[in-house]
Scaffold this motif. Structure first.
Motif, PDB file in Angstrom:
ATOM      1  N   ALA A  54       0.810  -1.213   0.000  1.00  0.00           N
ATOM      2  CA  ALA A  54       0.000   0.000   0.000  1.00  0.00           C
ATOM      3  C   ALA A  54       0.843   1.263   0.000  1.00  0.00           C
ATOM      4  O   ALA A  54       0.364   2.313  -0.433  1.00  0.00           O
ATOM      5  CB  ALA A  54      -0.931  -0.003   1.222  1.00  0.00           C
ATOM      6  N   ASP A  55       2.062   1.191   0.467  1.00  0.00           N
ATOM      7  CA  ASP A  55       2.923   2.379   0.557  1.00  0.00           C
ATOM      8  C   ASP A  55       4.293   2.050  -0.034  1.00  0.00           C
ATOM      9  O   ASP A  55       5.159   1.508   0.662  1.00  0.00           O
ATOM     10  CB  ASP A  55       3.059   2.816   2.010  1.00  0.00           C
ATOM     11  CG  ASP A  55       3.696   4.192   2.148  1.00  0.00           C
ATOM     12  OD1 ASP A  55       4.444   4.576   1.229  1.00  0.00           O
ATOM     13  OD2 ASP A  55       3.444   4.875   3.155  1.00  0.00           O
ATOM     14  N   PRO A  56       4.516   2.334  -1.311  1.00  0.00           N
ATOM     15  CA  PRO A  56       5.809   2.008  -1.939  1.00  0.00           C
ATOM     16  C   PRO A  56       6.999   2.673  -1.263  1.00  0.00           C
ATOM     17  O   PRO A  56       8.076   2.080  -1.175  1.00  0.00           O
ATOM     18  CB  PRO A  56       5.628   2.508  -3.382  1.00  0.00           C
ATOM     19  CG  PRO A  56       4.156   2.547  -3.605  1.00  0.00           C
ATOM     20  CD  PRO A  56       3.564   2.903  -2.270  1.00  0.00           C
ATOM     21  N   LEU A  57       6.817   3.915  -0.762  1.00  0.00           N
ATOM     22  CA  LEU A  57       7.922   4.588  -0.087  1.00  0.00           C
ATOM     23  C   LEU A  57       8.322   3.835   1.180  1.00  0.00           C
ATOM     24  O   LEU A  57       9.512   3.638   1.453  1.00  0.00           O
ATOM     25  CB  LEU A  57       7.522   6.024   0.258  1.00  0.00           C
ATOM     26  CG  LEU A  57       8.577   6.863   0.988  1.00  0.00           C
ATOM     27  CD1 LEU A  57       9.842   6.978   0.156  1.00  0.00           C
ATOM     28  CD2 LEU A  57       8.023   8.243   1.315  1.00  0.00           C
ATOM     29  N   PHE A  58       7.319   3.401   1.935  1.00  0.00           N
ATOM     30  CA  PHE A  58       7.610   2.613   3.131  1.00  0.00           C
ATOM     31  C   PHE A  58       8.271   1.293   2.757  1.00  0.00           C
ATOM     32  O   PHE A  58       9.168   0.812   3.459  1.00  0.00           O
ATOM     33  CB  PHE A  58       6.321   2.347   3.909  1.00  0.00           C
ATOM     34  CG  PHE A  58       6.490   1.345   5.016  1.00  0.00           C
ATOM     35  CD1 PHE A  58       7.159   1.681   6.177  1.00  0.00           C
ATOM     36  CD2 PHE A  58       5.970   0.067   4.886  1.00  0.00           C
ATOM     37  CE1 PHE A  58       7.316   0.762   7.203  1.00  0.00           C
ATOM     38  CE2 PHE A  58       6.127  -0.861   5.911  1.00  0.00           C
ATOM     39  CZ  PHE A  58       6.798  -0.504   7.072  1.00  0.00           C
ATOM     40  N   LEU A  76      15.664   7.112   7.049  1.00  0.00           N
ATOM     41  CA  LEU A  76      14.480   6.262   7.087  1.00  0.00           C
ATOM     42  C   LEU A  76      13.298   6.973   7.742  1.00  0.00           C
ATOM     43  O   LEU A  76      12.346   6.343   8.166  1.00  0.00           O
ATOM     44  CB  LEU A  76      14.785   4.969   7.857  1.00  0.00           C
ATOM     45  CG  LEU A  76      15.908   4.105   7.284  1.00  0.00           C
ATOM     46  CD1 LEU A  76      16.125   2.867   8.148  1.00  0.00           C
ATOM     47  CD2 LEU A  76      15.599   3.700   5.854  1.00  0.00           C
ATOM     48  N   MET A  77      13.361   8.292   7.816  1.00  0.00           N
ATOM     49  CA  MET A  77      12.301   9.075   8.451  1.00  0.00           C
ATOM     50  C   MET A  77      11.644  10.020   7.450  1.00  0.00           C
ATOM     51  O   MET A  77      11.372  11.181   7.749  1.00  0.00           O
ATOM     52  CB  MET A  77      12.862   9.870   9.633  1.00  0.00           C
ATOM     53  CG  MET A  77      13.456   8.997  10.716  1.00  0.00           C
ATOM     54  SD  MET A  77      14.207   9.963  12.042  1.00  0.00           S
ATOM     55  CE  MET A  77      12.774  10.847  12.656  1.00  0.00           C
ATOM     56  N   THR A  78      11.408   9.550   6.276  1.00  0.00           N
ATOM     57  CA  THR A  78      10.871  10.416   5.227  1.00  0.00           C
ATOM     58  C   THR A  78       9.355  10.527   5.272  1.00  0.00           C
ATOM     59  O   THR A  78       8.786  11.340   4.562  1.00  0.00           O
ATOM     60  CB  THR A  78      11.296   9.887   3.854  1.00  0.00           C
ATOM     61  OG1 THR A  78      10.872   8.524   3.719  1.00  0.00           O
ATOM     62  CG2 THR A  78      12.814   9.951   3.711  1.00  0.00           C
ATOM     63  N   SER A  79       8.697   9.713   6.088  1.00  0.00           N
ATOM     64  CA  SER A  79       7.238   9.789   6.173  1.00  0.00           C
ATOM     65  C   SER A  79       6.795   9.390   7.569  1.00  0.00           C
ATOM     66  O   SER A  79       7.434   8.558   8.223  1.00  0.00           O
ATOM     67  CB  SER A  79       6.580   8.868   5.135  1.00  0.00           C
ATOM     68  OG  SER A  79       6.818   7.509   5.444  1.00  0.00           O
ATOM     69  N   PRO A  80       5.674   9.964   8.057  1.00  0.00           N
ATOM     70  CA  PRO A  80       5.162   9.573   9.382  1.00  0.00           C
ATOM     71  C   PRO A  80       4.830   8.086   9.469  1.00  0.00           C
ATOM     72  O   PRO A  80       4.990   7.469  10.514  1.00  0.00           O
ATOM     73  CB  PRO A  80       3.908  10.446   9.541  1.00  0.00           C
ATOM     74  CG  PRO A  80       4.128  11.607   8.619  1.00  0.00           C
ATOM     75  CD  PRO A  80       4.903  11.049   7.460  1.00  0.00           C
ATOM     76  N   PHE A  81       4.372   7.494   8.367  1.00  0.00           N
ATOM     77  CA  PHE A  81       4.041   6.068   8.371  1.00  0.00           C
ATOM     78  C   PHE A  81       5.286   5.226   8.639  1.00  0.00           C
ATOM     79  O   PHE A  81       5.248   4.257   9.398  1.00  0.00           O
ATOM     80  CB  PHE A  81       3.414   5.687   7.024  1.00  0.00           C
ATOM     81  CG  PHE A  81       2.879   4.281   6.995  1.00  0.00           C
ATOM     82  CD1 PHE A  81       1.634   3.992   7.519  1.00  0.00           C
ATOM     83  CD2 PHE A  81       3.627   3.247   6.448  1.00  0.00           C
ATOM     84  CE1 PHE A  81       1.132   2.691   7.494  1.00  0.00           C
ATOM     85  CE2 PHE A  81       3.138   1.954   6.414  1.00  0.00           C
ATOM     86  CZ  PHE A  81       1.887   1.685   6.947  1.00  0.00           C
TER      87      PHE A  81
END
Length: 291
Positions: A3-7, A46-51
């Motif tokens: 669901a989240d390619p960035l993650f 590795l902190m590019t998104s809150p998720f």
């Protein structure tokens, strides 16, 4: 991850670092996070998104997940050595194992890999630690090893170089850069800011804990008994003194207790009380014990 390619990308980066043994459980820090929920706050990239910040797992849990990444026919007996992997390939079992398990196998036998596939100037671990070797060169050698063991040494390896073609079984050369080390893996400005913020947060936390420990009154311990001689023979009802050190405690138990009797009832429980009170004192000093 779907669901989240960035993650998925960030999780894969962390999983690879865990897979090759380059990550430690003590890199995470947040005073409000307990052991059941560790996240890698000290890795700015590795902190590019809150998720990602709330769903990255700790090393032990992630390592268990990677260990379970096995083929259906190797659940009970996965390949554990490079020889076993190549044997499965030779009898037509492809893939012989998963990429995750193969990486574990290669790193477990790092010295063997160095002797088999690298020259005297290079080492297996140089693929991950040599700062003066370009990243693409190291990545090529690593991919060559994966293809060699997953597809077999007889298949044309797409990652081979001129050295590999004239030296069968040898990985591509890890050519070191001449002069200044190549500029690679440079932290961005945002990553540096995040890292500095977490550093200051940790420093403030440690200073606060130190001040609380220095100002908090020490808990009163029970007064010790008068000094008595340590019994050197077994006794069913010992009257040994409260030990002052772990060595005294162990010596007292070995030389004063009857090994054939119930160990839960025969010794003086005053020792246990003192030990538990000292443990509670430590927990209270860091804010974990009940008041």
């Amino acid at each position: 991850m779907l669901a989240d390619p960035l993650f998925a990308v960030e999780y894969s980066k962390l999983a690879f670092l865990v897979n090759i043994g380059r990550f430690n459980t003590r890199v995470s820090f947040d005073p409000h996070i307990r052991s059941t929920h560790k996240i890698y706050l000290s890795v700015p990239s590795l902190m590019t998104s809150p998720f990602s910040m709330s769903h990255l797992q700790d090393v032990s849990r992630m390592k268990s997940t990677l260990r379970s990444c096995l083929l259906n026919d190797e659940k009970n007996c996965p390949a554990a050595t490079p020889t076993e992997v190549l044997h499965k390939v030779s009898v037509g079992i492809k893939p012989p194992t998963t990429v995750a398990n193969l990486i574990f196998v290669l790193f477990t036998h790092a010295q063997v890999m160095s002797k088999l596939h690298f020259t005297s100037d290079n080492d297996f671990l140089d693929m991950f630690s040599a700062k003066d070797t370009p990243v693409m060169t190291r990545a090529r050698a690593f991919l060559w090893l994966l293809f060699y063991y997953l597809e077999g040494p007889d298949r044309p390896n797409p990652w081979a170089d001129a050295h590999t073609l004239v030296s069968p079984g040898k990985a591509p050369l890890l050519v070191r850069a001449e002069g200044a080390p190549p500029l690679q893996n440079v932290d961005t400005r945002k990553e540096n800011q995040v890292g500095q913020t977490m550093r200051e947060k940790r420093r403030h936390f440690l200073q606060t804990v130190h001040q609380e420990m220095s100002t908090e009154p020490m808990a009163q311990e029970p007064a010790p008994r008068p000094s008595e001689a340590i019994h050197l023979t077994h006794s069913a009802n010992p009257s040994a003194p409260i030990p002052q050190t772990m060595l005294h405690h162990a010596w007292n138990l070995v030389h004063s207790l009857e090994p054939l009797q119930d160990s839960d009832e025969e010794y003086d429980k005053r020792d246990v009380q003192v030990d538990l009170e000292r443990r509670l004192q430590v927990l209270q000093s860091v804010g974990l014990g009940s008041s």
